[in-house]
Design a protein around this motif. Sequence first.
Motif, PDB file in Angstrom:
ATOM      1  N   UNK A 162     -46.991  93.782  61.995  1.00 44.90           N
ATOM      2  CA  UNK A 162     -46.386  95.112  61.993  1.00 44.90           C
ATOM      3  C   UNK A 162     -45.373  95.221  60.859  1.00 44.90           C
ATOM      4  N   UNK A 163     -44.547  94.191  60.713  1.00 46.21           N
ATOM      5  CA  UNK A 163     -43.546  94.174  59.636  1.00 46.21           C
ATOM      6  C   UNK A 163     -44.189  94.208  58.260  1.00 46.21           C
ATOM      7  N   UNK A 164     -45.252  93.425  58.068  1.00 44.84           N
ATOM      8  CA  UNK A 164     -45.952  93.400  56.788  1.00 44.84           C
ATOM      9  C   UNK A 164     -46.559  94.768  56.472  1.00 44.84           C
ATOM     10  N   UNK A 165     -47.175  95.377  57.482  1.00 49.16           N
ATOM     11  CA  UNK A 165     -47.803  96.684  57.281  1.00 49.16           C
ATOM     12  C   UNK A 165     -46.777  97.745  56.902  1.00 49.16           C
ATOM     13  N   UNK A 166     -45.641  97.738  57.585  1.00 50.52           N
ATOM     14  CA  UNK A 166     -44.586  98.711  57.288  1.00 50.52           C
ATOM     15  C   UNK A 166     -44.030  98.482  55.886  1.00 50.52           C
ATOM     16  N   UNK A 167     -43.822  97.223  55.533  1.00 51.63           N
ATOM     17  CA  UNK A 167     -43.254  96.883  54.213  1.00 51.63           C
ATOM     18  C   UNK A 167     -44.201  97.282  53.074  1.00 51.63           C
ATOM     19  N   UNK A 168     -45.510  97.089  53.279  1.00 50.16           N
ATOM     20  CA  UNK A 168     -46.494  97.382  52.233  1.00 50.16           C
ATOM     21  C   UNK A 168     -47.039  98.802  52.320  1.00 50.16           C
ATOM     22  N   UNK A 169     -46.625  99.549  53.345  1.00 49.06           N
ATOM     23  CA  UNK A 169     -47.098 100.912  53.498  1.00 49.06           C
ATOM     24  C   UNK A 169     -48.521 101.018  54.009  1.00 49.06           C
ATOM     25  N   UNK A 170     -48.965 100.026  54.781  1.00 52.69           N
ATOM     26  CA  UNK A 170     -50.312 100.007  55.339  1.00 52.69           C
ATOM     27  C   UNK A 170     -50.299 100.540  56.771  1.00 52.69           C
ATOM     28  N   UNK A 171     -51.467 100.905  57.310  1.00 47.44           N
ATOM     29  CA  UNK A 171     -51.525 101.300  58.723  1.00 47.44           C
ATOM     30  C   UNK A 171     -51.027 100.154  59.611  1.00 47.44           C
ATOM     31  N   UNK A 220     -38.993  91.776  57.246  1.00 48.63           N
ATOM     32  CA  UNK A 220     -39.685  92.732  56.377  1.00 48.63           C
ATOM     33  C   UNK A 220     -39.345  94.179  56.736  1.00 48.63           C
ATOM     34  N   UNK A 221     -39.162  94.450  58.018  1.00 47.81           N
ATOM     35  CA  UNK A 221     -38.756  95.794  58.419  1.00 47.81           C
ATOM     36  C   UNK A 221     -37.346  96.090  57.915  1.00 47.81           C
ATOM     37  N   UNK A 222     -36.467  95.087  57.974  1.00 44.70           N
ATOM     38  CA  UNK A 222     -35.105  95.257  57.453  1.00 44.70           C
ATOM     39  C   UNK A 222     -35.117  95.525  55.946  1.00 44.70           C
ATOM     40  N   UNK A 223     -36.077  94.927  55.247  1.00 47.85           N
ATOM     41  CA  UNK A 223     -36.154  95.071  53.790  1.00 47.85           C
ATOM     42  C   UNK A 223     -36.866  96.351  53.351  1.00 47.85           C
ATOM     43  N   UNK A 224     -37.473  97.047  54.315  1.00 45.34           N
ATOM     44  CA  UNK A 224     -38.184  98.286  53.972  1.00 45.34           C
ATOM     45  C   UNK A 224     -37.185  99.420  53.796  1.00 45.34           C
ATOM     46  N   UNK A 225     -37.071  99.961  52.592  1.00 44.26           N
ATOM     47  CA  UNK A 225     -36.072 101.016  52.341  1.00 44.26           C
ATOM     48  C   UNK A 225     -36.394 102.314  53.070  1.00 44.26           C
ATOM     49  N   UNK A 226     -35.376 102.873  53.715  1.00 37.58           N
ATOM     50  CA  UNK A 226     -35.504 104.177  54.349  1.00 37.58           C
ATOM     51  C   UNK A 226     -36.325 104.194  55.619  1.00 37.58           C
TER      52      UNK A 226
END
Length: 265
Positions: free
Chosen positions: A51-60, A105-111
């Motif tokens: 989930x964290x990887x998907x959010x960070x990379x903008x994937x589903x 990765x979720x923490x590193x995802x801006x905004x």
Amino acid sequence: MLEALQYDFMQNAIIAGVLVSIAAGIIGSLIVVNRITFLAGGIAHSAYGGIGIAIYLGLPVLLGATIFAILTAVIIAIITLKNRHRIDSIIGIMWAFGMAIGIILIDLTPGYNVDLMSYLFGSIIAVSQDDVYYLLILNSIILISVSFFYKQILAVSYDSEFASLRGISVELFYTLILILAALCVVAAIKVVGLILVIALLTIPTFLAEFFAKKLSSMMIISSIFAIFFTICGLFISYVYDISSGASIIIVGVVTLLLVKIIGRK
């Protein structure tokens, strides 16, 4: 409560709930029979990394969770087949690693400010039409795999030594069971969340054991119980505006207790 059925989000929620319940009944039976509940729990919590990887990379999100959960299942299968005496430690490490990767990765995802509680405890009313299609694909894979390899899975689940003597690859089908468990976990993310998924996988199966004498019957009865829990929990959640995942599990636990009490009497 019937007026709620006119809303698209409730229709999607019911369809998703039924699909996930069918998968949970089938895979939950395999998990209980193979006594790998803890392994399934490890896969479920590790999926948070996907989930964290998907959010960070903008994937589903569900796609990311699926890929990560499958990889985790394969790794766990490979390691546990050779080091069964260390299984608790291995699952604990994978569990913690997946959760840690996801959080970082979720923490590193801006905004990013979406409520992550929905992934941990479920939010079935937030299921979209695309999610329903994705769940349908996951369900189809699970149903086709179990139907096609039922005899081999049955043999490995009940007597792996006998299965090996019959020429069945225990390693292959043990890994397949874990991969199917990973797919079921991903399917259940939107319904009950990663934290409560094990309850949805095990409670219907425990109940089914009262009525079933063979694995196929257990799968069917488990699925029926899971559908009942999901539908009842969904409407309780809608009426009282409370968490859908928690409502579903509470219905399951209460039903289990009632069956136990009636059975003793």
